[in-house]
Motif scaffolding. Structure first.
Motif, mmCIF file in Angstrom:
data_model
loop_
_atom_site.group_PDB
_atom_site.id
_atom_site.type_symbol
_atom_site.label_atom_id
_atom_site.label_comp_id
_atom_site.label_asym_id
_atom_site.label_seq_id
_atom_site.Cartn_x
_atom_site.Cartn_y
_atom_site.Cartn_z
ATOM 1 N N LEU A 181 29.091 32.488 51.428
ATOM 2 C CA LEU A 181 30.428 32.971 51.093
ATOM 3 C C LEU A 181 31.171 31.896 50.310
ATOM 4 N N ARG A 182 31.686 32.256 49.137
ATOM 5 C CA ARG A 182 32.373 31.308 48.266
ATOM 6 C C ARG A 182 33.690 31.905 47.772
ATOM 7 N N SER A 183 34.683 31.037 47.583
ATOM 8 C CA SER A 183 35.912 31.445 46.901
ATOM 9 C C SER A 183 35.708 31.211 45.415
ATOM 10 N N ILE A 184 35.611 32.308 44.649
ATOM 11 C CA ILE A 184 35.381 32.183 43.215
ATOM 12 C C ILE A 184 36.496 32.907 42.469
ATOM 13 N N ALA A 185 36.681 32.537 41.197
ATOM 14 C CA ALA A 185 37.663 33.181 40.326
ATOM 15 C C ALA A 185 36.901 33.994 39.286
ATOM 16 N N PRO A 186 36.624 35.273 39.567
ATOM 17 C CA PRO A 186 35.808 36.083 38.673
ATOM 18 C C PRO A 186 36.653 36.984 37.773
ATOM 19 N N LEU A 187 35.976 37.800 36.996
ATOM 20 C CA LEU A 187 36.569 38.920 36.282
ATOM 21 C C LEU A 187 36.028 40.200 36.904
ATOM 22 N N GLY A 188 36.683 41.331 36.599
ATOM 23 C CA GLY A 188 36.178 42.596 37.109
ATOM 24 C C GLY A 188 37.179 43.310 37.988
ATOM 25 N N ASN A 189 36.686 43.946 39.058
ATOM 26 C CA ASN A 189 37.553 44.682 39.979
ATOM 27 C C ASN A 189 37.065 44.483 41.404
ATOM 28 N N TRP A 190 37.994 44.398 42.316
ATOM 29 C CA TRP A 190 37.660 44.194 43.721
ATOM 30 C C TRP A 190 38.894 44.474 44.575
ATOM 31 N N LYS A 191 38.717 44.444 45.890
ATOM 32 C CA LYS A 191 39.821 44.599 46.830
ATOM 33 C C LYS A 191 40.002 43.308 47.608
ATOM 34 N N MET A 192 41.248 42.998 47.946
ATOM 35 C CA MET A 192 41.520 41.744 48.647
ATOM 36 C C MET A 192 42.933 41.768 49.222
ATOM 37 N N TRP A 193 43.189 40.836 50.148
ATOM 38 C CA TRP A 193 44.542 40.546 50.613
ATOM 39 C C TRP A 193 45.124 39.438 49.744
ATOM 40 N N ILE A 194 46.405 39.569 49.381
ATOM 41 C CA ILE A 194 47.024 38.608 48.467
ATOM 42 C C ILE A 194 48.483 38.409 48.839
ATOM 43 N N ASN A 195 48.993 37.222 48.595
ATOM 44 C CA ASN A 195 50.408 36.925 48.752
ATOM 45 C C ASN A 195 51.193 37.633 47.648
ATOM 46 N N SER A 196 52.309 38.241 47.987
ATOM 47 C CA SER A 196 53.068 39.041 47.018
ATOM 48 C C SER A 196 53.543 38.223 45.822
ATOM 49 N N GLU A 197 53.924 36.949 46.046
ATOM 50 C CA GLU A 197 54.446 36.144 44.941
ATOM 51 C C GLU A 197 53.331 35.740 43.978
ATOM 52 N N GLU A 198 52.136 35.487 44.519
ATOM 53 C CA GLU A 198 51.003 35.195 43.644
ATOM 54 C C GLU A 198 50.634 36.443 42.846
ATOM 55 N N MET A 199 50.694 37.604 43.490
ATOM 56 C CA MET A 199 50.425 38.859 42.792
ATOM 57 C C MET A 199 51.408 39.058 41.641
ATOM 58 N N ASN A 200 52.686 38.856 41.901
ATOM 59 C CA ASN A 200 53.705 39.035 40.861
ATOM 60 C C ASN A 200 53.497 38.068 39.702
ATOM 61 N N GLU A 201 53.129 36.835 40.029
ATOM 62 C CA GLU A 201 52.905 35.834 38.974
ATOM 63 C C GLU A 201 51.727 36.218 38.092
ATOM 64 N N LEU A 202 50.655 36.713 38.697
ATOM 65 C CA LEU A 202 49.439 36.974 37.930
ATOM 66 C C LEU A 202 49.541 38.226 37.062
ATOM 67 N N THR A 203 50.512 39.097 37.339
ATOM 68 C CA THR A 203 50.724 40.224 36.427
ATOM 69 C C THR A 203 51.135 39.735 35.040
ATOM 70 N N LYS A 204 51.720 38.540 34.963
ATOM 71 C CA LYS A 204 52.108 37.973 33.663
ATOM 72 C C LYS A 204 50.885 37.631 32.817
ATOM 73 N N TYR A 205 49.736 37.467 33.464
ATOM 74 C CA TYR A 205 48.513 37.085 32.762
ATOM 75 C C TYR A 205 47.565 38.273 32.556
ATOM 76 N N GLY A 206 48.042 39.485 32.857
ATOM 77 C CA GLY A 206 47.236 40.663 32.577
ATOM 78 C C GLY A 206 46.494 41.264 33.759
#
Length: 389
Positions: A91-116
């Motif tokens: 099990l690894r924490s990776i930064a991939p491309l594509g689609n997946w499901k996950m739990w996320i902090n709302s502020e990190e989610m809001n920030e990353l919408t700026k990057y597409g």
């Protein structure tokens, strides 16, 4: 709730993007986690669970942790959102491309919408928010700034600032230790509510048994002795990734490697001694990057250095650099310490350490048999399907 939010509790990016570079600079953030604690709001107060569309949650701020479907941008050289994925190396924490499901902090989610990044919210937990650490961090940082590095107060203030977030993120199901007669161990092992982690024979008819209670899947059976707050710990690490994303997501900056609070680049960044600002650690004539936390180089002063996670001896830079050649493997040896509780001593044992290029977090790209750079993996439905192009 604890087990849901814990899935959003991951650390910083530790990735290699380019394998070799010249005229590079190593930058660190001054106290990254403490600066996130000081400058951002933390989850507090009553917790409200919801499912479905957030627009119906009229009485609550849209702040907390969400279980989401993620669709990343089609391509990014340095993806910003990390997810835990099963790889060949575990099990690894990776930064991939594509689609997946996950739990996320709302502020990190809001920030990353700026990057597409696009997010479809499925359910989550809503919190109130407040800045609760500003005075605490300001006081400790002032002590650190006014103390010399050999002053105990410098070390104490630094430790208090940097270790507090981890205390909030401790596992609520801590291992327990029991000394018992060997004839009773079988009955203990057969207890289906327990998970045995280790058994150490004391060679006197008794053994130390290390175990956990497996009832932790039911929150009513969780011990509250550890007094943790996973929502705060996960928020601090999320805010720290937001701070770093302003640079990792900037395509005008070429980055060779990142390690939580540091980057290696050829760019000139603004520096200061203030909390949360960059500091220039080292300037290098050349550097080689084999894997996360495995790198080395030659500084502008001519000093050679290497860092190899888990290897206690010094590795010559030339040997590390030789690993850029495809299929090269180094078999090194070093002495490691092992505690022997039965004999009440510490033993030194020689151990073989195998070192080679790894691709557990990003795909390795060779050109003419030489490691040149990496590319992000492509994920579909939480499984790596192939590498992105």
């Amino acid at each position: 709730m604890y087990h849901d939010i814990k899935q959003a509790y991951t650390g910083g990016h530790t990735d290699v993007y380019q394998a070799y570079g010249e005229n590079l600079k190593i930058y660190d953030v001054n106290s990254l986690y403490p600066s996130a604690m000081r400058n951002f709001n933390m989850p507090i107060g009553p917790i409200n669970f919801f499912e479905g569309d957030l627009k119906y949650c009229y009485d609550h701020e849209k702040f907390g942790y969400f279980f989401v479907e993620v669709i990343s941008p089609k391509y990014m050289e340095r993806p910003l959102l990390q997810v835990r994925i099963k790889t060949k190396e575990g099990l690894r924490s990776i930064a991939p491309l594509g689609n997946w499901k996950m739990w996320i902090n709302s502020e990190e989610m809001n920030e990353l919408t700026k990057y597409g990044y696009n997010f479809n919210i499925i359910k989550g937990y809503l919190f109130k928010k407040a800045n609760i650490f500003k005075d605490f961090i300001d006081s400790l940082y002032e002590i650190k700034k006014s103390s010399k590095k050999n002053d105990p107060m410098y070390l104490i203030s630094k430790l208090l600032m940097n270790s507090l977030y981890g205390r909030f993120g401790m596992d609520i199901n801590l291992p327990r230790n029991s000394i018992m007669n060997n004839e009773t161990i079988t009955e203990f092992i057969n207890n289906k509510t327990l998970e045995i982690e280790d058994i150490l024979d004391l060679e006197n008819g008794k053994s130390i048994v290390v175990y956990k209670n497996t009832k932790n899947k039911n929150d009513n059976d969780i011990s509250t002795e550890s007094q943790v707050n996973i929502s705060i710990a996960a928020a601090i690490t999320a805010y720290s990734r937001i701070i770093m994303s302003k640079y990792l997501g900037d395509n005008t900056i070429k980055i060779w490697m990142t390690d939580t609070d540091s980057i290696v680049t050829d760019a000139i960044l603004p520096t200061s001694n203030e909390l949360g600002d960059w500091k220039l650690e080292k300037e290098c004539k050349e550097m080689t990057f084999i894997a996360p936390k495995v790198y080395g180089g030659i500084s502008n002063t001519g000093e050679e250095f290497t860092k190899v996670k888990g290897f206690v001896n010094n590795l010559p830079y030339a040997e590390l650099k030789s690993l850029l050649n495809e299929n090269t493997i180094l078999e090194l040896s070093h002495n490691k310490t092992y505690k022997n509780i039965v004999d009440s001593n510490i033993e030194l044992k020689n151990q073989i350490y195998t070192l080679q290029i790894t691709s557990s977090k990003r795909r390795i790209v060779f050109e003419n048999g030489i490691f040149k750079f990496t590319k992000p993996y492509l994920v579909e439905d939480n499984e790596i399907v192939h590498s992105s192009e």
